[in-house]
Design a protein around this motif. Structure first.
Motif, PDB file in Angstrom:
ATOM      1  N   TRP A 149       6.955  -6.591 -11.051  1.00  0.00           N
ATOM      2  CA  TRP A 149       5.433  -6.259 -11.231  1.00  0.00           C
ATOM      3  C   TRP A 149       4.357  -7.049 -10.507  1.00  0.00           C
ATOM      4  O   TRP A 149       3.767  -7.890 -11.287  1.00  0.00           O
ATOM      5  N   ASN A 151       1.175  -7.507  -7.571  1.00  0.00           N
ATOM      6  CA  ASN A 151       0.144  -6.804  -6.992  1.00  0.00           C
ATOM      7  C   ASN A 151      -0.077  -6.970  -5.365  1.00  0.00           C
ATOM      8  O   ASN A 151       0.689  -7.904  -4.767  1.00  0.00           O
ATOM      9  N   ASP A 152      -1.049  -6.497  -4.856  1.00  0.00           N
ATOM     10  CA  ASP A 152      -1.105  -6.570  -3.553  1.00  0.00           C
ATOM     11  C   ASP A 152      -1.421  -8.236  -2.914  1.00  0.00           C
ATOM     12  O   ASP A 152      -0.828  -8.705  -1.975  1.00  0.00           O
ATOM     13  N   ILE A 155       1.870  -9.882  -3.214  1.00  0.00           N
ATOM     14  CA  ILE A 155       2.714  -9.556  -2.184  1.00  0.00           C
ATOM     15  C   ILE A 155       2.395 -10.407  -0.779  1.00  0.00           C
ATOM     16  O   ILE A 155       3.155 -10.893   0.206  1.00  0.00           O
ATOM     17  N   HIS A 167      16.121  -8.285  -4.699  1.00  0.00           N
ATOM     18  CA  HIS A 167      15.905  -7.130  -5.586  1.00  0.00           C
ATOM     19  C   HIS A 167      17.074  -7.150  -6.334  1.00  0.00           C
ATOM     20  O   HIS A 167      18.175  -6.950  -5.767  1.00  0.00           O
ATOM     21  N   LYS A 180      10.415   0.005  -9.626  1.00  0.00           N
ATOM     22  CA  LYS A 180       9.603   0.302  -8.332  1.00  0.00           C
ATOM     23  C   LYS A 180       9.435  -1.024  -7.718  1.00  0.00           C
ATOM     24  O   LYS A 180       8.486  -1.558  -7.549  1.00  0.00           O
ATOM     25  N   PHE A 181      10.406  -1.394  -6.818  1.00  0.00           N
ATOM     26  CA  PHE A 181      10.645  -2.532  -6.065  1.00  0.00           C
ATOM     27  C   PHE A 181       9.706  -2.159  -4.726  1.00  0.00           C
ATOM     28  O   PHE A 181      10.166  -1.417  -4.051  1.00  0.00           O
ATOM     29  N   LYS A 182       8.771  -3.078  -4.594  1.00  0.00           N
ATOM     30  CA  LYS A 182       7.988  -2.821  -3.479  1.00  0.00           C
ATOM     31  C   LYS A 182       8.591  -3.410  -2.089  1.00  0.00           C
ATOM     32  O   LYS A 182       8.000  -4.284  -1.317  1.00  0.00           O
ATOM     33  N   GLU A 185       6.340  -3.074   1.436  1.00  0.00           N
ATOM     34  CA  GLU A 185       5.189  -3.829   1.376  1.00  0.00           C
ATOM     35  C   GLU A 185       5.494  -5.351   1.297  1.00  0.00           C
ATOM     36  O   GLU A 185       4.878  -5.940   2.300  1.00  0.00           O
ATOM     37  N   LEU A 186       6.589  -5.847   0.812  1.00  0.00           N
ATOM     38  CA  LEU A 186       6.959  -7.001   0.799  1.00  0.00           C
ATOM     39  C   LEU A 186       7.651  -7.369   2.247  1.00  0.00           C
ATOM     40  O   LEU A 186       7.350  -8.453   2.794  1.00  0.00           O
ATOM     41  N   GLN A 219      15.767   3.738  -4.489  1.00  0.00           N
ATOM     42  CA  GLN A 219      14.543   3.601  -3.668  1.00  0.00           C
ATOM     43  C   GLN A 219      14.230   4.760  -3.123  1.00  0.00           C
ATOM     44  O   GLN A 219      12.794   4.967  -2.800  1.00  0.00           O
ATOM     45  N   TRP A 222      11.340   7.469  -5.625  1.00  0.00           N
ATOM     46  CA  TRP A 222       9.892   7.361  -5.812  1.00  0.00           C
ATOM     47  C   TRP A 222       9.197   6.969  -4.709  1.00  0.00           C
ATOM     48  O   TRP A 222       7.939   7.066  -4.513  1.00  0.00           O
TER      49      TRP A 222
END
Length: 222
Positions: A149, A151-152, A155, A167, A180-182, A185-186, A219, A222
């Protein structure tokens, strides 16, 4: 042949399965000395924030670190402060200094659940990532478990500090923490994205291959 059937509600079956796997994993997995440090098990919230007990645990940490010099070269000593909601700010600062002075890995669970994240924001006005960062804890030696959880800004912080983000997909699914593991983005932000299992009591098992398979499927969903 006769059979006796026992119908156990789903939730109790899951808890029973976890208990069995926990016991099994404790016997299957050991530290270099072939034993576990049990003194951290089963602590209450009151005990966690008890200053006297905190000082005793710091002493135990120092003693174990000294003992680790005799361990195999394949095993490295690390420091874990679990999470901001189970660790006092004083202990967080101490752990950060101790890890930095000895060039140790510092591990913590961050933004594992939505509620945990909201609680930290309500209490400190900061997300868990920003809360840890204000103590200077997030760097290339920091291991951020879960980290769902975010946000930008979180990250960007993790990426710019070159933090290690783990993860733990099977634990996240089992405990309904989120999925929803980003990853992209990470990774693109500069974080070192890793794969883990979490503890055997939170993930049913410590099979990294199972984690790889589950991540590959979820992964894409979504």
């Amino acid at each position: 042949t006769s059979y006796a059937l026992c119908f156990i509600p789903f939730d109790k079956r899951r808890r029973l399965a976890q208990a069995i796997r926990t016991i099994q994993s404790y016997y299957e997995t050991a530290n270099p000395n072939g034993k576990f440090f049990w003194y951290n098990q089963g602590r209450s919230v009151d005990e966690i924030f008890d200053k006297e007990k905190a000082e005793r645990q710091k002493k135990e940490c120092l003693e174990t670190f000294k003992e680790s010099e005799k361990w195999s070269d394949r095993v490295k000593f690390g420091v874990s402060i679990h999470a901001d909601y189970t660790t006092s700010e004083e202990t967080m600062e101490w752990a950060g200094r101790f890890a930095a002075e000895n060039e140790l890995i510092l591990n913590a669970h961050i933004s594992e659940t939505q509620q945990e994240t909201l609680n930290t924001i309500d209490k400190y006005g900061l997300t868990p990532v920003r809360h840890f960062d204000r103590f200077g804890l997030i760097n290339e030696c920091f291991v951020s478990a879960h980290t769902i959880w975010v946000n930008d800004e979180d990250i960007e912080t993790l990426g710019s500090r070159k933090a290690n983000v783990v993860h733990n997909i099977n634990s996240n699914l089992l405990l309904s923490s989120g999925y929803k593991f980003k990853f992209i983005e990470l990774r693109d932000a500069g974080a070192n994205v890793c794969i883990g299992t979490d503890g055997c009591g939170s993930s049913d098992n410590l099979d990294i291959r199972e984690s790889l398979k589950t991540i590959a499927m979820v992964q894409k969903a979504w």
